[in-house]
Design a protein around this motif. Structure first.
Motif, PDB file in Angstrom:
ATOM      1  N   LYS A 115     -35.698   3.883  33.622  1.00 58.44           N
ATOM      2  CA  LYS A 115     -34.431   3.431  34.209  1.00 58.44           C
ATOM      3  C   LYS A 115     -33.406   3.160  33.117  1.00 58.44           C
ATOM      4  CE  LYS A 115     -36.276   1.520  38.456  1.00 58.44           C
ATOM      5  NZ  LYS A 115     -36.572   0.323  39.226  1.00 58.44           N
ATOM      6  N   ALA A 116     -33.855   2.564  32.030  1.00 60.31           N
ATOM      7  CA  ALA A 116     -32.978   2.318  30.885  1.00 60.31           C
ATOM      8  C   ALA A 116     -33.187   3.448  29.876  1.00 60.31           C
ATOM      9  CB  ALA A 116     -33.295   0.977  30.246  1.00 60.31           C
ATOM     10  N   PHE A 117     -32.093   4.030  29.419  1.00 59.41           N
ATOM     11  CA  PHE A 117     -32.214   5.112  28.453  1.00 59.41           C
ATOM     12  C   PHE A 117     -30.971   5.179  27.578  1.00 59.41           C
ATOM     13  CE2 PHE A 117     -30.530   6.792  32.402  1.00 59.41           C
ATOM     14  CZ  PHE A 117     -29.479   7.625  32.017  1.00 59.41           C
ATOM     15  N   LEU A 118     -31.156   5.760  26.397  1.00 58.43           N
ATOM     16  CA  LEU A 118     -30.062   5.949  25.460  1.00 58.43           C
ATOM     17  C   LEU A 118     -29.691   7.424  25.436  1.00 58.43           C
ATOM     18  CD1 LEU A 118     -31.285   3.725  22.488  1.00 58.43           C
ATOM     19  CD2 LEU A 118     -29.604   3.150  24.244  1.00 58.43           C
ATOM     20  N   THR A 119     -28.400   7.705  25.564  1.00 54.11           N
ATOM     21  CA  THR A 119     -27.905   9.077  25.553  1.00 54.11           C
ATOM     22  C   THR A 119     -27.290   9.387  24.193  1.00 54.11           C
ATOM     23  OG1 THR A 119     -25.689   8.492  26.281  1.00 54.11           O
ATOM     24  CG2 THR A 119     -27.340   8.902  28.014  1.00 54.11           C
ATOM     25  N   GLU A 120     -26.857  10.614  24.027  1.00 56.82           N
ATOM     26  CA  GLU A 120     -26.181  11.014  22.802  1.00 56.82           C
ATOM     27  C   GLU A 120     -24.938  10.148  22.573  1.00 56.82           C
ATOM     28  OE1 GLU A 120     -24.696  15.197  20.748  1.00 56.82           O
ATOM     29  OE2 GLU A 120     -25.471  15.200  22.788  1.00 56.82           O
ATOM     30  N   GLN A 121     -24.272   9.758  23.656  1.00 57.03           N
ATOM     31  CA  GLN A 121     -23.083   8.913  23.540  1.00 57.03           C
ATOM     32  C   GLN A 121     -23.431   7.506  23.026  1.00 57.03           C
ATOM     33  OE1 GLN A 121     -23.716  10.894  26.325  1.00 57.03           O
ATOM     34  NE2 GLN A 121     -22.293  12.424  25.533  1.00 57.03           N
TER      35      GLN A 121
END
Length: 181
Positions: free
Chosen positions: A44-50
């Motif tokens: 549910k929690a994730f880190l994107t390129e942004q």
């Protein structure tokens, strides 16, 4: 040498096979996917390129999963070692099994466990098509596990690919995988 036909914009965005993730999640109970986008995030929690995971903290209230872009692995290995100490969280990173690289040695020095996936290669999910890669991965796979309460020294284990996939299909069973020495 195997040459990839994957377009550059999709090359570093292959998703972990869901059965593999489920098996690992049953063992570690992941709360954050540290290298994802909206189409391939497994938590549910994730880190994107942004979010730029290499420059930000991996804040999590539990274990962290990371299947980083394979085009530049070393910075991800260094970040995992740093964040394990800083966040006091377990980090599991899925990588190609390539013992000839500098990043492999760096991960070996800083992680708690190296778990080789034996007897077959994983077939990742294409970001372009959403389907499993036909040829499978070009290399075997390995899990590097950083645990905050252990002293790095690297315990080497293995798990058979078929057992890992079977465990992922039987997701309700939350017992640890049988890591073998």
């Amino acid at each position: 040498m195997l040459i990839s036909n994957t377009p550059k914009s999709f090359k570093d965005r292959w998703q972990t096979p869901i059965e593999v993730f489920r098996a690992l999640d049953a063992e570690f109970n992941f709360k954050l996917d540290a290298a994802a986008d909206k189409s391939n995030a497994l938590c549910k929690a994730f880190l994107t390129e942004q979010h730029d995971a290499l420059k930000s903290d991996w804040n999590s209230k539990g274990a962290i999963f990371c299947n980083p872009p394979y085009s530049k692995i070393m910075p991800w290995v260094k970040k995992a070692a740093e964040q394990c100490k800083k966040q006091n969280q377990t980090i599991v990173m899925l990588l190609p099994s390539d013992t000839s690289t500098a990043w492999f040695y760096e991960a070996l020095k800083t992680s708690d466990e190296v778990r080789f996936i034996t007897e077959g290669r994983l077939s990742f999910i294409s970001a372009e098509t959403g389907k499993e890669g036909k040829a499978g991965n070009s290399k075997g796979s390995v899990l590097f596990i950083w645990r905050p309460w252990r002293i790095p020294g690297c315990w080497m284990t293995y798990v058979q690919r078929k057992e890992l996939l079977k465990k992922g299909v039987n997701r309700d069973n939350r017992t640890p995988l049988p890591a073998q020495r």
